[in-house]
Write an enzyme that holds these catalytic residues in place. Structure first.
Site, PDB file in Angstrom:
ATOM      1  N   GLY A 201      -0.578  -2.601   1.963  1.00 53.15           N
ATOM      2  CA  GLY A 201      -1.517  -2.067   0.990  1.00 53.15           C
ATOM      3  C   GLY A 201      -0.844  -1.049   0.086  1.00 53.15           C
ATOM      4  CB  SER A 202      -2.285   1.349  -2.257  1.00 55.38           C
ATOM      5  OG  SER A 202      -3.158   2.153  -1.469  1.00 55.38           O
ATOM      6  N   PRO A 203       0.439   2.730  -1.399  1.00 54.16           N
ATOM      7  CG  PRO A 203       2.312   3.201  -2.711  1.00 54.16           C
ATOM      8  CD  PRO A 203       1.060   2.361  -2.683  1.00 54.16           C
ATOM      9  CB  VAL A 205      -4.527   2.934   1.837  1.00 53.06           C
ATOM     10  CG1 VAL A 205      -5.194   2.612   3.171  1.00 53.06           C
ATOM     11  CG2 VAL A 205      -5.575   2.949   0.724  1.00 53.06           C
ATOM     12  N   GLY A 206      -1.529   3.932   2.687  1.00 50.07           N
ATOM     13  CA  GLY A 206      -0.460   3.974   3.676  1.00 50.07           C
ATOM     14  C   GLY A 206      -0.283   5.362   4.263  1.00 50.07           C
ATOM     15  CD  GLU A 223       6.529  -4.691   4.741  1.00 50.96           C
ATOM     16  OE1 GLU A 223       6.947  -4.392   3.601  1.00 50.96           O
ATOM     17  OE2 GLU A 223       7.284  -5.018   5.670  1.00 50.96           O
ATOM     18  CB  CYS A 257       3.103  -5.923  -2.978  1.00 52.84           C
ATOM     19  SG  CYS A 257       3.918  -7.157  -1.941  1.00 52.84           S
TER      20      CYS A 257
END
Length: 481
Positions: A201-203, A205-206, A223, A257
């Site tokens: 997902g996105s940075p 949310v990461g 990822e 991505c």
């Protein structure tokens, strides 16, 4: 989100997460003792289900964001099957004991590595490739001998429901389960003490996932994404580059991505490259001359929120002085955004600051490779770097001087499909690696084992008391070993 077509799949009720987690914890102890045989059986059953449900997978992706069936075959089903076949081919080798050389100082001992499953794993899949990016890490988790809970994205409800059906039909829920739901369900899952979390997902949310994992000292594979640049120098084959750039950007309507995010092109070839790209877009998506919006080969933006986000970036870029050199048409009713090229966007515009995740491609020019390198390196490290050149020295310079999670030379996207190439990010674009053996190791504890003989060993010569003789031997050890 309102699906373009009514979903034919019904969502399952959210199970008792604590109870499900405990069931998988108990089952994981039995799986730990299995060899490669039972793991291969589970993987083959998964492969059979994918083959038998190809049409259902296509329909679910079309329902969620009108993804063309052929594109689903190429980007969701084929890579899943490739990963399965590759894993089954190498599984016995990966699970076997791996001997290592023993240094002379440890004469008498021998060492090896043996992979053991981590236990119960959480796989948090994204919405942009909702089938493949749930199945790919599941293959690695099963190959390594783990139990897994999959949390699909609520933004693609048809695929989420299909994954739930798959889990029910193929697996014992004590081994593999799919939990549907929104952010609240994801938050509850992240409070459980998983042994490994695999998040795509996105940075932004990461970071949330990593903070939650830290509470239990849970290992993570993240990822993520970022702004993946394409650099085209003056020696590149422009027709070839245009085809590959448009294909890489057009897949999934840019919601990838590793999609080309922005283009840095040598000023001497900007105009001919743009002309080639315009011709490619017409061949790919407007063969009938009735407009890209009528094409059966171009997907839609996943939901209204993301449509408004990407459309807002297009408007912002123009307000900051960018010129629309191609495309620019949007249709909110269809959540359609035409493949669009933006010339010379300002460095502080949103398309140059945020990951686009849509069919907008900003183009800026450079005179020297150092200029291009400095511009890329002024941003967080990208997930992918794409280089188009026929000059080997230029290739070496760019690969050596631009840090990135991965790279492709004279190609886009396909580094993701190579099962022998570990896939992952660097810094802001991710932590850890996936696919093939790297994915197997991500879900494994690579246990190191040293076995010593009984009786006289080399190291006993250094036991106390530390007499002058021992000190001389230590000096010899430091000098020669």
């Amino acid at each position: 989100m309102e699906p373009l077509v009514a979903s034919p799949y019904s969502s399952s009720e959210t199970p008792d997460l604590q109870q499900l987690f405990k069931r998988q914890q108990a089952r994981s102890e039995a799986l730990r003792r299995e060899d490669a045989g039972p793991r291969a059986v589970r993987l083959r059953k998964l492969g059979e289900w994918i083959e038998q449900n190809r049409t259902a997978i296509q329909e679910a992706l079309y329902t969620d964001f009108r993804k063309p069936a052929t594109e689903t075959d190429v980007t969701e089903i084929w890579p899943s099957q490739t990963e399965l076949k590759h894993t089954l081919k190498h599984l016995k080798q990966w699970t076997s004991i791996q001997p290592v050389d023993t240094p002379l100082a440890l004469m008498g001992a021998r060492g090896w590595k043996q992979a053991e499953p981590k236990g119960v794993c959480l796989i948090m899949a994204p919405w942009n490739y909702p089938f493949y990016l749930a199945i790919d890490p599941l293959i690695s988790a099963l190959a390594a001998g783990n139990c897994a809970i999959i949390k699909p994205s609520e933004m693609t409800p048809s695929v989420a429901a299909l994954l739930s059906r798959m889990a029910r039909e193929v697996f014992d829920p004590a081994e593999v389960a799919v939990v549907e739901g929104d952010k609240e369900v994801a938050t509850k899952l992240l409070k459980l003490p998983f042994d490994h979390i695999f998040f795509t997902g996105s940075p932004q949310v990461g970071k949330i996932v990593m903070r939650a994992a830290a509470e239990h000292l849970t290992s993570v594979t993240l990822e993520l994404g970022g702004k993946s640049p394409v650099i085209v120098d003056e020696t590149a084959d422009l027709r070839d580059a245009a085809e590959k750039i448009v294909w890489g950007k057009g897949i999934n309507a840019g919601q990838t991505c590793v999609a080309p995010d922005y283009l840095l092109v040598h000023e001497a070839v900007q105009e001919p490259l743009l002309a080639e790209m315009q011709a490619v877009v017409q061949r790919f998506y407007n063969a009938t001359g009735q407009g890209v919006a009528t094409s059966d080969s171009f997907a839609r933006i996943v939901n209204q929120h993301h449509f408004e986000r990407v459309a807002g970036m297009l408007e912002d870029a123009q307000q900051h002085g960018a010129t629309v050199a191609m495309g620019g048409h949007v249709d909110a009713r269809q959540r359609f955004i035409e493949p669009t090229v933006l010339l010379n966007p300002a460095a502080d515009s949103r398309v140059m600051q945020e990951e686009i995740f849509g069919p907008l491609l900003p183009i800026r020019t450079f005179r020297t490779l150092m200029q291009a390198t400095d511009e890329v390196n002024s941003r967080p490290r990208p997930l992918a770097l794409y280089v188009f050149t026929q000059n080997k020295e230029n290739q070496r310079y760019l690969l050596r001087n631009i840090p990135a999670g991965g790279a492709a030379v004279n190609e886009t996207i396909l580094q993701l499909a190579h099962p022998e190439l570990p896939f992952g990010g660097a810094g802001n674009s991710g932590i850890g690696r996936a696919h093939g053996y790297a994915g197997f190791l991500a879900f494994s504890n690579e246990k190191s084992v040293l076995k010593q003989r009984t009786g006289l060993t080399g190291i006993k010569s250094f036991y106390p008391p530390y007499t002058p003789k021992v000190q001389r031997m230590v000096g010899w050890l430091l000098r020669w070993l």
